[in-house]
Design a protein around this motif. Structure first.
Motif, PDB file in Angstrom:
ATOM      1  N   GLY A  87     -10.880  -2.336  -6.516  1.00 25.67           N
ATOM      2  CA  GLY A  87      -9.536  -2.400  -5.968  1.00 25.67           C
ATOM      3  C   GLY A  87      -9.493  -2.225  -4.469  1.00 25.67           C
ATOM      4  N   GLY A  88      -8.283  -2.337  -3.941  1.00 23.12           N
ATOM      5  CA  GLY A  88      -8.095  -2.178  -2.507  1.00 23.12           C
ATOM      6  C   GLY A  88      -6.694  -1.708  -2.187  1.00 23.12           C
ATOM      7  N   SER A  89      -6.557  -1.099  -1.027  1.00 24.50           N
ATOM      8  CA  SER A  89      -5.242  -0.737  -0.489  1.00 24.50           C
ATOM      9  C   SER A  89      -5.259  -1.135   0.977  1.00 24.50           C
ATOM     10  CB  SER A  89      -4.965   0.759  -0.665  1.00 24.50           C
ATOM     11  OG  SER A  89      -3.647   1.072  -0.271  1.00 24.50           O
ATOM     12  N   ASP A  90      -5.349  -2.430   1.191  1.00 24.17           N
ATOM     13  CA  ASP A  90      -5.647  -2.955   2.525  1.00 24.17           C
ATOM     14  C   ASP A  90      -4.566  -2.639   3.554  1.00 24.17           C
ATOM     15  OD1 ASP A  90      -7.790  -4.038   1.229  1.00 24.17           O
ATOM     16  OD2 ASP A  90      -7.421  -6.107   1.861  1.00 24.17           O
ATOM     17  N   PRO A  91      -4.970  -2.119   4.714  1.00 25.27           N
ATOM     18  CA  PRO A  91      -4.013  -1.916   5.800  1.00 25.27           C
ATOM     19  C   PRO A  91      -3.755  -3.211   6.569  1.00 25.27           C
ATOM     20  CG  PRO A  91      -6.179  -1.172   6.477  1.00 25.27           C
ATOM     21  CD  PRO A  91      -6.309  -1.604   5.039  1.00 25.27           C
ATOM     22  N   PHE A  92      -2.523  -3.385   6.991  1.00 23.10           N
ATOM     23  CA  PHE A  92      -2.082  -4.506   7.814  1.00 23.10           C
ATOM     24  C   PHE A  92      -1.503  -3.854   9.074  1.00 23.10           C
ATOM     25  CE2 PHE A  92       0.877  -7.718   9.261  1.00 23.10           C
ATOM     26  CZ  PHE A  92       0.476  -8.943   8.755  1.00 23.10           C
ATOM     27  N   VAL A  93      -2.311  -3.805  10.136  1.00 22.89           N
ATOM     28  CA  VAL A  93      -1.976  -3.019  11.318  1.00 22.89           C
ATOM     29  C   VAL A  93      -1.297  -3.905  12.356  1.00 22.89           C
ATOM     30  CG1 VAL A  93      -2.901  -1.657  13.211  1.00 22.89           C
ATOM     31  CG2 VAL A  93      -3.824  -1.364  10.900  1.00 22.89           C
ATOM     32  N   VAL A  94      -0.061  -3.566  12.685  1.00 23.19           N
ATOM     33  CA  VAL A  94       0.733  -4.322  13.658  1.00 23.19           C
ATOM     34  C   VAL A  94       0.793  -3.510  14.945  1.00 23.19           C
ATOM     35  CG1 VAL A  94       2.950  -5.430  14.123  1.00 23.19           C
ATOM     36  CG2 VAL A  94       2.090  -5.282  11.757  1.00 23.19           C
ATOM     37  N   LEU A  95       0.101  -3.985  15.974  1.00 25.53           N
ATOM     38  CA  LEU A  95       0.091  -3.276  17.244  1.00 25.53           C
ATOM     39  C   LEU A  95       1.315  -3.648  18.079  1.00 25.53           C
ATOM     40  CD1 LEU A  95      -3.715  -3.439  18.109  1.00 25.53           C
ATOM     41  CD2 LEU A  95      -2.424  -1.584  17.007  1.00 25.53           C
ATOM     42  N   ASP A  96       1.504  -2.950  19.190  1.00 25.48           N
ATOM     43  CA  ASP A  96       2.708  -3.132  19.993  1.00 25.48           C
ATOM     44  C   ASP A  96       2.816  -4.514  20.611  1.00 25.48           C
ATOM     45  OD1 ASP A  96       0.405  -1.877  21.314  1.00 25.48           O
ATOM     46  OD2 ASP A  96       1.574  -2.055  23.153  1.00 25.48           O
ATOM     47  N   ASP A  97       1.682  -5.213  20.758  1.00 24.43           N
ATOM     48  CA  ASP A  97       1.705  -6.543  21.360  1.00 24.43           C
ATOM     49  C   ASP A  97       1.465  -7.643  20.333  1.00 24.43           C
ATOM     50  OD1 ASP A  97      -0.935  -5.958  20.817  1.00 24.43           O
ATOM     51  OD2 ASP A  97      -1.719  -6.791  22.701  1.00 24.43           O
TER      52      ASP A  97
END
Length: 466
Positions: free
Chosen positions: A229-239
């Protein structure tokens, strides 16, 4: 064993499970088939793989419809899955000979030394229902190319897909018993793994199933590859490029009705981009069409089984009880079948179910962070390590952050996906080993060292054994 349409509850077909004698005969047939298949020139194995790709493309609508009916995949995505299976067959038809060629390694000046990549025998694939064709073909294509033979124990709710895959290889001209589907329950798997005729096991599935299979196979000293399984992060930076990021965020969370190990599940958003992202994300999730997966306009179909939807809703309810807020969705839909709406949770506590457990459905948990360092820390604050993505206008920054992720597949400005040309797999509780690419085809082979001495060695150091 029954095949049931999750959208309607209709029983599509009933299949008789094989007896113990049937399974024994299948293992014996696989052993016999390996003897000749492993000696078949790789050029011919490559030709048959290309023929399998042709069979898949000729029957793309037939097999897509089968997936729609057995597990509820939206039909457009089902066709894409069949096409991707054809692609992986074409890829190994083109590259397998090169990937399995002898690797000459320099050693003693008076010796010729190399590594030979040789097949090991029958390999059991224990596969899930969510990508019922692709996850089998990404195992089968490289392993058949390598000269192994395959035994498939597919998920019990997609027996029609299991038999259709066997049909593809048979109709492409593969010798009898080089690939067999065993419509057996999980209780039979232990006996198969314990059988001396089986040489390896690969599993795509839950962490619990992976631990059980790895434990038994390890006791039998048999090689395993696990994609869990996975709990993938989707990281949205300020730019982050916001329009592109939002488009991909929705796709990354809801593709395959949200039922994907590498789906983005935890959306970690920099404070400076948070409000714009949440507003746009909620709007786009609201715009998705939920309904009949056979309809071309449907974006999200049913969950594969009623129990899976109930488990998903329980996770949402426990997250809300812990303090999360439902921005959209959050309740099962009043439709025939287990339909759950695209759901966005905000202000999710870091110990809530949506933060710590894998949510296998169209539920997104959004987290606000103050800076890049906190984003990386939260992304890695999980027992899973399958995939991760980061979104930024600065590609150098994106690559630097991607290198900080504790995951097997890390992407910059693209959703996490598998590609035949690249190795695929995870770390931590997401498993080990790799599928696809050159790395995948070399998992279930004997990496045999061959030393050919031409004259007297130049040193006695290598004569010290062990």
């Amino acid at each position: 064993m029954e095949s049931v349409n999750p959208a309607t509850g209709e029983t599509l077909e009933t299949y008789e499970e094989p007896t113990g004698a049937d399974v024994d005969a299948a293992l014996e047939a696989a052993t016999d088939a390996f003897g000749s298949w492993s000696e078949t020139p790789i050029q011919h194995r490559r030709t048959l793989l290309a023929d399998a790709a042709d069979v898949l493309r000729d029957r793309v609508d037939e097999y897509a419809d089968l997936m729609v009916r057995e597990m509820g995949k939206p039909v457009a995505q089902a066709r894409s899955e069949v096409e991707k299976c054809a692609w992986v067959c074409d890829y190994y038809a083109e590259r397998a000979e090169e990937q399995l060629s002898d690797e000459v390694i320099g050693s003693d000046a008076a010796a010729h030394t190399l590594v030979s990549y040789e097949p090991i025998g029958p390999v059991l694939a224990i596969m899930p229902w969510n990508f019922p064709f692709w996850q089998v073909f990404r195992f089968a294509a490289p392993n058949l190319a390598a000269g192994n033979v395959g035994l498939l124990k597919h998920a019990s709710n997609v027996p029609g897909c299991a038999l259709a895959i066997e049909e593809v290889f048979r109709d492409a001209g593969f010798p009898e018993d080089t690939f067999q589907s065993l419509l057996v329950g999980s209780d039979t798997v232990e006996d198969v793994i314990a059988d001396d005729r089986l040489r390896g096991v690969t599993l795509t599935g839950s962490e619990g199933a992976g631990r059980a299979v790895a434990g038994q196979a390890g006791g039998e000293l048999k090689k395993t590859v696990l994609e869990l399984g996975g709990s993938d992060p989707f990281v949205v930076l300020d730019d982050a490029p916001m329009e592109h990021t939002l488009e991909k965020a929705v796709q990354a969370r809801t593709q395959n009705n949200g039922q994907s190990c590498i789906a983005a599940k935890r959306f970690i958003v920099h404070d400076d981009a948070y409000d714009e992202f949440v507003d746009g994300f909620v709007d786009r999730m609201d715009d998705l069409s939920v309904g009949d997966p056979a309809d071309e306009d449907t974006d999200v179909g049913p969950q594969a089984r009623q129990g899976l939807m109930e488990d998903l809703h329980d996770q949402v309810e426990r997250s809300v009880d812990a303090g999360a807020e439902v921005a959209t969705g959050g309740e099962p839909l009043d439709l025939e079948g287990p339909f759950y709406p695209p759901t966005v949770l905000i202000d999710v506590p870091r110990d809530a179910a949506a933060a710590t457990e894998e949510t296998f459905g169209p539920v997104a948990a959004v987290f606000r962070v103050e800076d890049e360092a906190e984003a990386i820390e939260l992304a890695n604050d999980t027992d899973f390590g399958l995939g991760a993505s980061v979104w930024t206008e600065n590609l150098e920054r994106g690559e630097r952050v991607a290198r900080e992720f504790e995951a097997g597949c890390c992407f910059v400005n693209e959703l996490v996906k598998s590609d035949p040309r690249l190795p695929f797999g995870g770390v931590k509780n997401s498993g080990y080993g790799r599928e696809l690419s050159e790395h995948g085809i070399r998992e279930f082979v004997n990496r045999k060292t061959v030393w050919v001495q031409h004259g007297e060695g130049s040193s006695d150091l290598g004569s010290v054994q062990e």
